[in-house]
Design an enzyme around this catalytic site. Structure first.
Site, PDB file in Angstrom:
ATOM      1  N   TRP A 127      47.474  49.390  12.090  1.00 33.52           N
ATOM      2  CA  TRP A 127      48.428  48.448  12.695  1.00 33.52           C
ATOM      3  C   TRP A 127      49.848  48.976  12.409  1.00 33.52           C
ATOM      4  O   TRP A 127      50.153  49.304  11.255  1.00 33.52           O
ATOM      5  CB  TRP A 127      48.214  47.065  12.069  1.00 33.52           C
ATOM      6  CG  TRP A 127      49.093  45.981  12.607  1.00 33.52           C
ATOM      7  CD1 TRP A 127      49.363  45.708  13.916  1.00 33.52           C
ATOM      8  CD2 TRP A 127      49.819  45.013  11.838  1.00 33.52           C
ATOM      9  NE1 TRP A 127      50.195  44.625  14.005  1.00 33.52           N
ATOM     10  CE2 TRP A 127      50.491  44.185  12.754  1.00 33.52           C
ATOM     11  CE3 TRP A 127      49.948  44.767  10.468  1.00 33.52           C
ATOM     12  CZ2 TRP A 127      51.296  43.126  12.340  1.00 33.52           C
ATOM     13  CZ3 TRP A 127      50.740  43.712  10.063  1.00 33.52           C
ATOM     14  CH2 TRP A 127      51.409  42.908  10.990  1.00 33.52           C
ATOM     15  N   ASP A 208      42.809  44.132   4.650  1.00 37.32           N
ATOM     16  CA  ASP A 208      43.513  43.295   5.620  1.00 37.32           C
ATOM     17  C   ASP A 208      42.458  42.689   6.541  1.00 37.32           C
ATOM     18  O   ASP A 208      41.809  43.412   7.305  1.00 37.32           O
ATOM     19  CB  ASP A 208      44.500  44.162   6.422  1.00 37.32           C
ATOM     20  CG  ASP A 208      45.335  43.334   7.384  1.00 37.32           C
ATOM     21  OD1 ASP A 208      45.105  42.116   7.497  1.00 37.32           O
ATOM     22  OD2 ASP A 208      46.235  43.915   8.037  1.00 37.32           O
ATOM     23  N   ALA A 210      42.263  40.108   9.373  1.00 40.38           N
ATOM     24  CA  ALA A 210      43.088  39.294  10.278  1.00 40.38           C
ATOM     25  C   ALA A 210      42.306  38.767  11.477  1.00 40.38           C
ATOM     26  O   ALA A 210      42.838  37.988  12.259  1.00 40.38           O
ATOM     27  CB  ALA A 210      44.283  40.112  10.763  1.00 40.38           C
ATOM     28  N   LYS A 243      44.782  34.289  14.229  1.00 40.70           N
ATOM     29  CA  LYS A 243      43.868  34.504  15.334  1.00 40.70           C
ATOM     30  C   LYS A 243      42.708  33.515  15.297  1.00 40.70           C
ATOM     31  O   LYS A 243      42.423  32.853  16.289  1.00 40.70           O
ATOM     32  CB  LYS A 243      43.297  35.915  15.275  1.00 40.70           C
ATOM     33  CG  LYS A 243      44.163  37.107  15.627  1.00 40.70           C
ATOM     34  CD  LYS A 243      45.520  37.217  15.317  1.00 40.70           C
ATOM     35  CE  LYS A 243      46.263  38.398  15.835  1.00 40.70           C
ATOM     36  NZ  LYS A 243      47.354  38.852  15.016  1.00 40.70           N
TER      37      LYS A 243
HETATM   38  C1  LMR Z   1      49.107  42.735  17.168  1.00 37.28           C
HETATM   39  O1  LMR Z   1      48.694  43.738  16.547  1.00 37.28           O
HETATM   40  O2  LMR Z   1      49.318  42.751  18.388  1.00 37.28           O
HETATM   41  C2  LMR Z   1      49.332  41.449  16.433  1.00 37.28           C
HETATM   42  O3  LMR Z   1      48.921  41.559  15.108  1.00 37.28           O
HETATM   43  C3  LMR Z   1      50.705  40.946  16.575  1.00 37.28           C
HETATM   44  C4  LMR Z   1      51.711  41.713  15.785  1.00 37.28           C
HETATM   45  O4  LMR Z   1      52.408  41.083  14.983  1.00 37.28           O
HETATM   46  O5  LMR Z   1      51.848  42.927  15.958  1.00 37.28           O
END
Ligand code: LMR
Length: 393
Positions: A127, A208, A210, A243
């Site tokens: 991410w 993590d 999420a 989420k």
């Molecule tokens: C994403 O990866 O699109 C989400 O987790 C939103 C973000 O904050 O980036």
């Protein structure tokens, strides 16, 4: 003093949100930011959460401070949701945080306090906000091999080789499930191998999680983290409610730590709360209170699970439908992996230029690395979408 500052580099995902908003074309399609959308393209408030909010509205008599840890019952419920009975509860502590990001930052700061020289190893790719969060906490961060774009799977041998060479005392960031951005997850056998490696090498897992409930199911998605928690002495976990409770803007999450024993867990927890005091003092309450009501009330919990399961099933159907449409339109099995991966994201495996053409020529918004949001796919017109994608290949 502001004249010393350079313009901030835009966040790729959030910049895309703004570009999409400003695009006047009708028929544009947002497959960027990770937000669940239903058949009509809306991100609804979940039924159980709405009911919990109504009860909160009726019964909340004060908005005075809750304290550094936030809602203690929420924290307990989150430990149960993530770890089930897999770990020794006497060694687990949780603090309510503003979203999963707040948990990541709090735990990163705790690592910095405990092991200032540690390197945090993150998967390649990960991410896009992971590295900035770790660096903002003053930590060193390095990548380990993770995704194999040739097979759309995990480069497990390369991952193990890299982590085997990490110095004792370092930290390994793992995605609990629904890897963002690739949708390629570890098997339970691979989690077991990683657990052995972490113990043997003296590395600490930082998980993590999420998207619990978006991949294989609520318990199945936590199987990896639970396995780790049953074997490793220490563990850090950042859990998000954004989420799976669809409370994105309200910001609810939990920073959870597992200590070697109850005394060390208490000491680490005290430091963790102290870190929070220096950032937000005390966490925001509303969504966490709603989540706590849902998790504590049997009927609401059952309804929430049913709605979450429907969300998961819809994403599975969209994955299968999209992979089939792409197979028809491209006359190849190049995109079949989309049906096998799990969670909210996969990568199309196309170039930045092709991503830019999808946006400029067709009004289709995906992230620069080819990541698209499965939950943003339309229920009808998947062949039309697939044809547009194939046209830029
Ligand atoms: C994403 O990866 O699109 C989400 O987790 C939103 C973000 O904050 O980036």
């Amino acid at each position: 003093m502001f004249d010393t500052l350079k313009p901030a580099a835009p966040d790729g995902i959030l910049a895309l949100m703004a570009l999409y908003r400003d695009d006047p074309r009708t028929g544009k399609l947002d497959l960027g930011v990770g937000v669940y959308k239903d058949e009509s393209g809306r991100t609804p408030v979940m039924r159980a959460v709405r009911e919990a909010e109504a009860r909160l509205h009726e019964t909340q008599a004060t908005k005075t401070y809750l304290g550094l840890a936030g809602d203690v019952a929420f924290n307990e419920a989150m430990i149960g949701l993530v770890f089930g009975d897999a770990a020794d509860r006497s060694r687990l502590r949780a603090a309510q945080t503003p979203g999963g990001t707040g948990a990541l930052r709090l735990l990163a700061d705790l690592i910095k306090l405990a092991r200032p020289d540690a390197t945090v190893w993150v998967p390649d790719p990960t991410w896009p906000n992971h590295m900035p969060i770790l660096r903002a906490a003053g930590l060193k961060a390095e990548v380990y091999p993770y995704f194999d774009s040739a097979t759309a799977g995990v480069r497990f041998d390369a991952m193990i080789a890299a982590l085997s060479a990490a110095p004792t005392g370092d930290v390994v960031l793992l995605h609990g499930c629904c890897h963002n951005p690739t949708g390629a997850d570890l098997s339970i056998e691979q989690w077991a191998t990683i657990a052995d490696l972490l113990v043997e090498r003296g590395l600490t897992p930082f998980v993590d999680i999420a998207y619990q409930g978006f991949g294989l199911g609520l318990d199945e998605d936590a199987a990896g983290i639970r396995l780790l928690a049953s074997r490793v002495p220490e563990l850090l976990a950042a859990a998000s409610c954004s989420k799976n409770f669809s409370v994105y803007r309200d910001r609810a999450g939990a920073a959870i730590l597992l200590g070697s024993n109850a005394t060390e867990a208490d000491t680490a927890y005290g430091q963790l709360l102290g870190v929070g005091r220096g950032i937000w003092s005390m966490p925001p309450d509303h969504a966490a209170a709603a989540v706590r009501i849902v998790l504590q009330d049997e009927a609401l919990r059952v309804d929430w699970k049913a709605e979450l399961e429907a969300v998961r099933q819809r994403m599975l159907r969209l994955r299968e439908g999209f992979a089939e449409a792409l197979r028809r339109q491209s006359n190849s099995d190049r995109f079949d992996f989309i049906a096998h991966q799990r969670g909210m994201f996969s990568r199309l495996g196309i170039s930045q230029e092709q991503v830019a053409r999808l946006r400029s020529e067709h009004g289709i918004y995906i992230v620069g690395d080819g990541r698209f949001n499965v939950a943003g796919l339309p229920d009808i017109g998947l062949d039309d979408l697939a044809a547009k994608i194939v046209s830029v290949l």
